[in-house]
Design a protein around this motif. Structure first.
Motif, PDB file in Angstrom:
ATOM      1  N   SER A  29       3.293  13.095   7.087  1.00 14.48           N
ATOM      2  CA  SER A  29       1.972  12.929   6.474  1.00 14.48           C
ATOM      3  C   SER A  29       1.813  13.750   5.199  1.00 14.48           C
ATOM      4  O   SER A  29       0.714  13.848   4.650  1.00 14.48           O
ATOM      5  N   ARG A  30       2.899  14.330   4.697  1.00 10.26           N
ATOM      6  CA  ARG A  30       2.811  15.209   3.523  1.00 10.26           C
ATOM      7  C   ARG A  30       2.695  14.397   2.235  1.00 10.26           C
ATOM      8  O   ARG A  30       3.361  13.383   2.064  1.00 10.26           O
ATOM      9  N   ARG A  31       1.839  14.886   1.333  1.00  6.14           N
ATOM     10  CA  ARG A  31       1.720  14.248   0.025  1.00  6.14           C
ATOM     11  C   ARG A  31       2.991  14.504  -0.782  1.00  6.14           C
ATOM     12  O   ARG A  31       3.562  15.587  -0.730  1.00  6.14           O
ATOM     13  N   GLY A  32       3.387  13.509  -1.551  1.00  8.15           N
ATOM     14  CA  GLY A  32       4.584  13.705  -2.360  1.00  8.15           C
ATOM     15  C   GLY A  32       4.713  12.657  -3.442  1.00  8.15           C
ATOM     16  O   GLY A  32       4.101  11.585  -3.374  1.00  8.15           O
ATOM     17  N   PHE A  33       5.481  12.974  -4.455  1.00  8.94           N
ATOM     18  CA  PHE A  33       5.743  12.096  -5.588  1.00  8.94           C
ATOM     19  C   PHE A  33       7.217  12.217  -5.936  1.00  8.94           C
ATOM     20  O   PHE A  33       7.930  13.076  -5.400  1.00  8.94           O
ATOM     21  N   ASP A  34       7.695  11.397  -6.850  1.00 11.79           N
ATOM     22  CA  ASP A  34       9.078  11.471  -7.316  1.00 11.79           C
ATOM     23  C   ASP A  34       9.437  12.914  -7.664  1.00 11.79           C
ATOM     24  O   ASP A  34      10.468  13.447  -7.233  1.00 11.79           O
ATOM     25  N   THR A  35       8.570  13.586  -8.438  1.00 16.69           N
ATOM     26  CA  THR A  35       8.864  14.954  -8.878  1.00 16.69           C
ATOM     27  C   THR A  35       8.935  15.933  -7.711  1.00 16.69           C
ATOM     28  O   THR A  35       9.756  16.856  -7.717  1.00 16.69           O
ATOM     29  N   GLN A  51       0.830  -1.207   0.000  1.00 20.47           N
ATOM     30  CA  GLN A  51       0.000   0.000   0.000  1.00 20.47           C
ATOM     31  C   GLN A  51       0.860   1.250   0.000  1.00 20.47           C
ATOM     32  O   GLN A  51       1.972   1.254   0.516  1.00 20.47           O
ATOM     33  N   GLY A  52       0.307   2.332  -0.589  1.00 19.95           N
ATOM     34  CA  GLY A  52       1.046   3.574  -0.710  1.00 19.95           C
ATOM     35  C   GLY A  52       0.312   4.766  -0.149  1.00 19.95           C
ATOM     36  O   GLY A  52       0.502   5.892  -0.620  1.00 19.95           O
ATOM     37  N   TYR A  53      -0.547   4.537   0.845  1.00 20.11           N
ATOM     38  CA  TYR A  53      -1.266   5.643   1.483  1.00 20.11           C
ATOM     39  C   TYR A  53      -0.345   6.359   2.470  1.00 20.11           C
ATOM     40  O   TYR A  53       0.647   5.802   2.937  1.00 20.11           O
ATOM     41  N   ARG A  54      -0.708   7.588   2.802  1.00 17.21           N
ATOM     42  CA  ARG A  54       0.082   8.327   3.790  1.00 17.21           C
ATOM     43  C   ARG A  54      -0.001   7.633   5.159  1.00 17.21           C
ATOM     44  O   ARG A  54      -0.991   6.966   5.456  1.00 17.21           O
TER      45      ARG A  54
END
Length: 471
Positions: free
Chosen positions: A323-329, A283-286
């Motif tokens: 808890s911050r949203r983030g992606f590779d970019t 899973q990849g949820y925060r």
């Protein structure tokens, strides 16, 4: 060789001796392979070599026989942008990012990154900026903000993005300090259960059932990697969760795909039923999100003793950004990677940060997740127990940056693309419901169990939420 050195930094993290690195043949030259100073060749080869070792370990556990593993560093590097090489019915699949996504100059002379690939994140950013959805309007709006204030406002609005930092600035950041205390990945025992033999079958992961509750690239790459060694993978998504079809075609090889809305009690019970009969839950949820639905690592270890729970997040489970949203970019921008890439390979706009030419953090993290899952399955077979595999994009980014950079003198005239002959040799075709897909084959070479996908990519929600029969 540099890739072997990188591999030697991975193996001790899971308690394996460094000398096991010698068991994998790594060819294909050294960095730079594509135009970046970051060592994407050696790190991709190292992660895939680790997978080769883990697969071979499970095969030996299953059969008593060893097998040889090999990785080509150029081919491994190509795998870090496998979606780029995907063609459908002889046509290119669109890989365009949303036009609003990108880096913009802010009022204080800094740069701000706006993540806009998903509708909800795009809407959050546009609401904060108070402008229309086009680059010129966003550029004008960002120019009225200080970069750090805009970062905080977009995060507060449940968007994603960040101020572009230098690597030196990131090194002083409290979140970077929190990550620095962590290993590259963790494998933690979270419950007791008796040893479980690997299920019957003629592939290293035959009969292993994997639930994939991830999206974008890193998590789906983990499950795709497990599928290429024989696991039955069931991707779970829901209609209200944003997703991009082009990424699904790339990461969907080998998977079944079903829809469940975990906000609905009936669908949540269906998922828990699948967990009881499964082996790996990815899973990849925060952090903390799934515990409200009874799906935390400890809750699933109680529900299904012997579960291997793979947990991915952006900035790790500790620190002020946990808890911050983030992606590779996003990670590239806030940690100094894009600032450095822009210095070494300037774009059309002077001083502008640049992305590196692959999605290295995403794919490397996916490979490391799969490696951790296989190591945990080996531990379950030998000693029993439920296991948590934990990693973040930021931890992988720290490792990648920590491998150092290619000297500037070696970065002149680096080709931007692989040769047509190489790409043809590395590719295959599969018949998917959407048509004929041409795509890269699995990268790791194994002497007894060549990796392959037994199922083609299917559209999201194509299958029922049920496991296929074993055997």
């Amino acid at each position: 060789m540099a890739a072997h050195d990188a591999l030697r930094t991975i193996l001790p993290v899971v308690g394996w001796p460094e000398e096991r690195a010698r068991a994998v043949e790594i060819t294909g030259g050294s960095d730079p392979i594509l135009p970046t100073s970051f060592k994407i060749g050696e790190t991709s080869a190292a992660c895939l070599a680790a997978i080769g070792l883990a697969v071979s370990d499970l095969w030996e556990l299953r059969t008593g026989r060893k097998q040889e593993a090999a990785v080509d560093a150029r081919r491994a590097t190509a795998s870090l942008r496998s979606g780029h090489y995907l063609k459908m019915e002889k046509a290119e699949v669109s890989h365009e990012r949303n036009p609003v996504m990108g880096m913009y100059p802010a009022k204080d002379g800094r740069w701000s990154y706006i993540h806009a690939n998903f509708p909800n994140h795009r809407a959050a950013a546009l609401k904060v900026l108070g402008c229309e959805e086009n680059r010129d309007a966003v550029r004008e709006a960002v120019a009225g903000w200080d970069a750090l204030e805009l970062e905080e406002a977009i995060i507060a609005a449940k968007g994603a993005g960040g101020m572009v930092r230098s690597m030196a600035e990131w090194a002083q950041h409290p979140q970077a300090a929190a990550i620095a205390s962590l290993p590259l990945l963790e494998i933690v025992k979270i419950g007791d259960s008796p040893p479980e033999k690997l299920p019957e079958g003629d592939r290293p992961l035959s009969g292993i059932r994997v639930l994939d509750l991830t999206r974008v690239l890193a998590g789906p790459t983990c499950a795709r990697t497990l599928a290429e060694h024989g696991a039955d993978v069931l991707k779970i998504t829901a209609p209200h969760i944003a997703a991009r079809d082009d990424q699904e075609y790339d990461t969907g090889h080998g998977k079944l795909s079903a829809r469940l809305d975990l906000r609905q009690p009936k669908d949540l019970e269906t998922l828990k039923g699948l967990v009881r009969e499964g082996d790996v839950f990815s899973q990849g949820y925060r952090p903390g999100t799934l515990s409200n639905r009874g799906l935390s690592p400890e809750q699933l270890a109680a529900l299904r003793p012997g579960i291997v729970y793979v947990s991915l997040c952006a900035f790790s489970h500790v620190g002020p950004w946990a808890s911050r949203r983030g992606f590779d970019t996003v990670v590239q921008n806030v940690s100094g990677i894009t600032a450095r890439q822009g210095q070494v390979f300037p774009g059309a706009e002077p001083g502008a940060p640049q992305f590196y030419p692959v999605s290295a953090i995403d794919y490397l993290t996916g490979y490391l997740m799969a490696f951790g899952a296989m190591v945990a399955l080996g531990r379950r077979a030998r000693e029993g127990g439920s296991w948590l595999v934990r990693i973040s994009l930021a931890q992988t980014g720290r490792w990648l940056v920590g491998r150092g950079e290619v000297p500037a003198a070696e970065l002149k005239d680096v080709p931007q693309e692989f040769t047509a002959e190489e790409l043809s040799r590395w590719s295959t075709e599969s018949q998917a419901p959407a048509g004929t897909l041409r795509h890269l084959r699995p990268t790791v070479q194994l002497s007894e169990t060549p990796p392959h996908w037994a199922r083609p990519s299917v559209p999201l929600g194509h299958n029922e939420p049920a496991w296929p029969a074993r055997g």
